[in-house]
Design an enzyme around this catalytic site. Structure first.
Site, PDB file in Angstrom:
ATOM      1  CE  LYS A  22      -1.723   1.785   3.979  1.00  0.00           C
ATOM      2  NZ  LYS A  22      -1.470   3.236   4.065  1.00  0.00           N
ATOM      3  CG  ASN A  23       2.612   2.665   3.526  1.00  0.00           C
ATOM      4  OD1 ASN A  23       1.413   2.925   3.382  1.00  0.00           O
ATOM      5  ND2 ASN A  23       3.188   2.579   4.713  1.00  0.00           N
ATOM      6  NE  ARG A 102       1.061  12.748   7.333  1.00  0.00           N
ATOM      7  CZ  ARG A 102       1.270  13.986   7.733  1.00  0.00           C
ATOM      8  NH1 ARG A 102       0.284  14.686   8.246  1.00  0.00           N
ATOM      9  NH2 ARG A 102       2.458  14.534   7.626  1.00  0.00           N
ATOM     10  CB  CYS A 126      -3.835   6.752  11.135  1.00  0.00           C
ATOM     11  SG  CYS A 126      -4.341   5.202  10.404  1.00  0.00           S
ATOM     12  NE  ARG A 131       0.813  10.415  10.453  1.00  0.00           N
ATOM     13  CZ  ARG A 131       0.285   9.458   9.698  1.00  0.00           C
ATOM     14  NH1 ARG A 131      -0.996   9.286   9.653  1.00  0.00           N
ATOM     15  NH2 ARG A 131       1.048   8.702   8.960  1.00  0.00           N
ATOM     16  N   PRO A 132       2.386  16.999  11.531  1.00  0.00           N
ATOM     17  CG  PRO A 132       4.198  18.205  12.372  1.00  0.00           C
ATOM     18  CD  PRO A 132       3.444  16.917  12.530  1.00  0.00           C
ATOM     19  CG  ASP A 134       7.218  20.727  10.304  1.00  0.00           C
ATOM     20  OD1 ASP A 134       6.571  19.682  10.115  1.00  0.00           O
ATOM     21  OD2 ASP A 134       8.160  20.792  11.107  1.00  0.00           O
ATOM     22  CG  LEU A 135       9.605  17.771   8.322  1.00  0.00           C
ATOM     23  CD1 LEU A 135       9.871  16.299   8.623  1.00  0.00           C
ATOM     24  CD2 LEU A 135      10.813  18.614   8.728  1.00  0.00           C
ATOM     25  CB  VAL A 173      13.815  10.225   8.838  1.00  0.00           C
ATOM     26  CG1 VAL A 173      13.402   9.329   7.686  1.00  0.00           C
ATOM     27  CG2 VAL A 173      15.326  10.231   8.992  1.00  0.00           C
ATOM     28  CB  VAL A 175       8.027   7.909   4.637  1.00  0.00           C
ATOM     29  CG1 VAL A 175       7.683   7.145   3.369  1.00  0.00           C
ATOM     30  CG2 VAL A 175       8.815   7.041   5.601  1.00  0.00           C
ATOM     31  CG  ASP A 317       3.400   1.607   9.317  1.00  0.00           C
ATOM     32  OD1 ASP A 317       3.064   2.453  10.161  1.00  0.00           O
ATOM     33  OD2 ASP A 317       3.430   1.843   8.086  1.00  0.00           O
ATOM     34  CB  ILE A 339       7.906   6.912  14.194  1.00  0.00           C
ATOM     35  CG1 ILE A 339       9.056   5.911  14.031  1.00  0.00           C
ATOM     36  CG2 ILE A 339       7.653   7.683  12.889  1.00  0.00           C
ATOM     37  CD1 ILE A 339      10.333   6.450  13.473  1.00  0.00           C
TER      38      ILE A 339
HETATM   39  C1  UD1 Z   1       4.520   6.953   6.202  1.00  0.00           C
HETATM   40  C2  UD1 Z   1       3.654   5.718   6.069  1.00  0.00           C
HETATM   41  C3  UD1 Z   1       3.156   5.286   7.433  1.00  0.00           C
HETATM   42  C4  UD1 Z   1       4.347   5.087   8.376  1.00  0.00           C
HETATM   43  C5  UD1 Z   1       5.237   6.321   8.393  1.00  0.00           C
HETATM   44  C6  UD1 Z   1       6.527   6.117   9.191  1.00  0.00           C
HETATM   45  C7  UD1 Z   1       2.601   5.858   3.891  1.00  0.00           C
HETATM   46  C8  UD1 Z   1       1.352   6.070   3.116  1.00  0.00           C
HETATM   47  N1  UD1 Z   1       2.500   6.027   5.218  1.00  0.00           N
HETATM   48  O1  UD1 Z   1       3.709   7.973   6.747  1.00  0.00           O
HETATM   49  O2  UD1 Z   1       2.444   4.061   7.269  1.00  0.00           O
HETATM   50  O3  UD1 Z   1       3.864   4.856   9.686  1.00  0.00           O
HETATM   51  O4  UD1 Z   1       5.623   6.679   7.052  1.00  0.00           O
HETATM   52  O5  UD1 Z   1       7.230   5.035   8.701  1.00  0.00           O
HETATM   53  O6  UD1 Z   1       3.641   5.570   3.352  1.00  0.00           O
HETATM   54  N2  UD1 Z   1       6.604  14.835  10.440  1.00  0.00           N
HETATM   55  C9  UD1 Z   1       6.757  16.145  10.781  1.00  0.00           C
HETATM   56  N3  UD1 Z   1       6.582  17.092   9.819  1.00  0.00           N
HETATM   57  C10 UD1 Z   1       6.266  16.760   8.516  1.00  0.00           C
HETATM   58  C11 UD1 Z   1       6.121  15.405   8.178  1.00  0.00           C
HETATM   59  C12 UD1 Z   1       6.296  14.456   9.162  1.00  0.00           C
HETATM   60  O7  UD1 Z   1       7.026  16.481  11.948  1.00  0.00           O
HETATM   61  O8  UD1 Z   1       6.120  17.670   7.697  1.00  0.00           O
HETATM   62  C13 UD1 Z   1       6.771  13.807  11.496  1.00  0.00           C
HETATM   63  C14 UD1 Z   1       5.538  12.953  11.738  1.00  0.00           C
HETATM   64  O9  UD1 Z   1       4.643  13.602  12.597  1.00  0.00           O
HETATM   65  C15 UD1 Z   1       6.149  11.728  12.355  1.00  0.00           C
HETATM   66  C16 UD1 Z   1       7.481  11.592  11.615  1.00  0.00           C
HETATM   67  O10 UD1 Z   1       7.742  12.869  11.048  1.00  0.00           O
HETATM   68  O11 UD1 Z   1       6.385  11.924  13.715  1.00  0.00           O
HETATM   69  C17 UD1 Z   1       7.517  10.561  10.522  1.00  0.00           C
HETATM   70  O12 UD1 Z   1       6.413  10.747   9.682  1.00  0.00           O
HETATM   71  P1  UD1 Z   1       6.466  10.410   8.121  1.00  0.00           P
HETATM   72  O13 UD1 Z   1       7.636   9.568   7.839  1.00  0.00           O
HETATM   73  O14 UD1 Z   1       6.302  11.683   7.379  1.00  0.00           O
HETATM   74  O15 UD1 Z   1       5.149   9.548   7.956  1.00  0.00           O
HETATM   75  P2  UD1 Z   1       4.189   9.489   6.705  1.00  0.00           P
HETATM   76  O16 UD1 Z   1       4.973   9.723   5.467  1.00  0.00           O
HETATM   77  O17 UD1 Z   1       2.983  10.300   6.964  1.00  0.00           O
END
Ligand code: UD1
Length: 430
Positions: A22-23, A102, A126, A131-132, A134-135, A173, A175, A317, A339
């Protein structure tokens, strides 16, 4: 609303086909917006999240045709889907669509790169933390984008002549932000270097597909990704990589119930850390020609401590599922989540089945119990919901899992896959 009824106690024996990830499928589908040509994706899982993204891409003008062919009659339901976005008819991704998932926020990358502008609602998904975004904003700004947040929307515009290559080192980091920045940079003028990039296999899979479309990306799968911008991308055909989270989930289910199962169409190298943790609990894991064999005979489940981390660490996950497994271990284990800050909602539901878990900050202490007992429980998020299934498979009597729509977002035909291996799992529609 559907529920899942599980009667625990049976060992798992047989073969479970693993679906496409899925991801990986979600960002790959979004990448189709980068070209006016056709992107064909094979091995796309049939999931609620994929259907939702099909609706979102359609809103931007994608023409999508699904080939429903079953790849292996009665076992795998992977689909081949063709995406053609000849013209982008809207650069707005509205709240009604984005709030449901998301990952749909990620359309901001391709829309901005191809059309020079995007207006995307702040995301939902979820409820596992704040889950901001900003990045994403900082990363796109490093490519020259002008970004404002207004009325719940992120408005992004590229300068005259388009995005320009830049250098951005993620302070944390992410994703999703790595996917988006990589996609946006493919069509930027000049070279982009992304530092502290996510190294998840799904990032490398997206880069492989983008390169097949004509992008020039180097280093995806490592912490530094270099992207040389090109003028345009073409179509391609790409096979979605196997779902490592589904693989790990079923491996843990077998470690929980005991038995002997072959997980087919998957690769151990996608989840080494998780498999090593499962091995330490006492299960035997070996590689086969087409996948992984998981065996656990007689012996009890040993307690094992884990800490979640970005890839190649233990995946967040799979954290809930591992906690499900640890509820029946022969001692005390600790699980630390690094995370997401609110990813322990399964704890109180597992407790309803008789688990003994206490929380202290981001660490859960699990005292293994010798028996769990079936009870009504509620799914709270995608991965949490399947941890309840794992626990229920080893609980005495009946467990009813409600709010199954969480499961349907990410697990294709879960009840069928488990039933074929001897479990007592059925969907009940009210
Ligand atoms: C993706 C996966 C999700 C997995 C997660 C971490 C998909 C569709 N979803 O979610 O299943 O649990 O990776 O492996 O692939 N963050 C910030 N600012 C931002 C973006 C993220 O602070 O702008 C934080 C998040 O709140 C979190 C951390 O970074 O604490 C990691 O999140 P991120 O890797 O971005 O998760 P997703 O890509 O949403």
């Amino acid at each position: 609303m559907d529920r899942i009824r599980i009667v625990g106690g049976n060992q798992l024996q047989g073969v479970i086909p693993i679906s496409g990830a899925k991801n990986a499928a979600l960002p790959l589908m979004i990448a189709s917006l980068l070209t006016d040509d056709t992107l064909t994706l094979e091995n796309v899982p049939h999931l609620a999240d994929v259907e939702q993204l099909i609706r979102i891409l359609g809103n931007h003008g994608a023409d999508i045709s699904v080939n429903g062919r079953r790849e292996r009659q009665g076992e795998s339901y992977a689909r081949t889907i063709h995406f053609t976005s000849r013209n982008i008819v809207s650069t707005t991704a509205p709240y009604e669509l984005v709030s449901k998932m998301r990952a749909s926020f990620w359309v901001i990358g391709p829309l901005l790169a191809r059309e020079g502008k995007a207006r995307v609602s702040l995301p939902g998904g979820c409820a596992i933390g704040t889950r901001p975004v900003d990045l994403f904003i900082e990363g796109l700004a490093a490519l020259g984008a002008n970004i404002e947040i207004d009325g719940g929307y992120v408005n992004a515009t590229a300068p005259e002549g388009g995005l320009t290559g830049g250098r951005y080192v993620f302070p944390k980091v992410s994703v999703g932000a790595t996917h988006v920045l990589m996609m946006a940079a493919t069509l930027a003028n000049g070279t982009t270097v992304i530092g502290n990039a996510a190294r998840e296999p799904e990032v490398a899979d997206l880069a492989k597909c983008l390169n097949a479309m004509g992008a020039k990306i180097d280093g995806a799968g490592t912490g530094t990704i270099t992207i040389e911008g090109v003028r345009s991308l073409s179509g391609a055909r790409h096979r979605v990589l196997p779902d490592r989270i589904e693989t790990g989930t079923y491996a843990m289910a077998v470690a929980m119930t005991g038995g002997d199962v072959i997980l087919e169409d998957t690769e151990a190298s996608l989840l080494d850390t998780a498999l090593e943790a499962i091995r330490r609990t006492g299960a035997e894991i070996s590689e086969t020609n087409s996948g992984i064999r998981v065996v656990r005979n007689g012996a009890g489940i040993r307690p094992v401590d884990i800490v979640t981390d970005p890839f190649p660490g233990f995946p967040t996950d799979l954290q809930a599922q591992f906690m499900g497994l640890m509820t029946r271990s022969s001692g005390v284990s600790h699980i630390t989540e690094t995370i997401f800050e609110n990813r322990f909602m399964h704890v109180q539901e597992l407790a309803r089945l008789g688990a003994k878990i206490s929380l202290s900050g981001q660490t859960a202490k699990i005292e293994g119990v010798s028996r769990l007992k079936g009870a009504p429980v509620m799914a709270t998020d995608l991965r949490a919901s399947v941890s309840l299934v794992i626990a229920a498979l080893a609980a005495e009597g009946e467990t009813m899992v409600s709010r199954v729509y969480h499961l349907d977002r990410g697990f294709e035909r879960l009840e069928e896959k488990l039933t074929r291996c001897g479990a007592h799992v059925e969907r009940v529609s009210d």
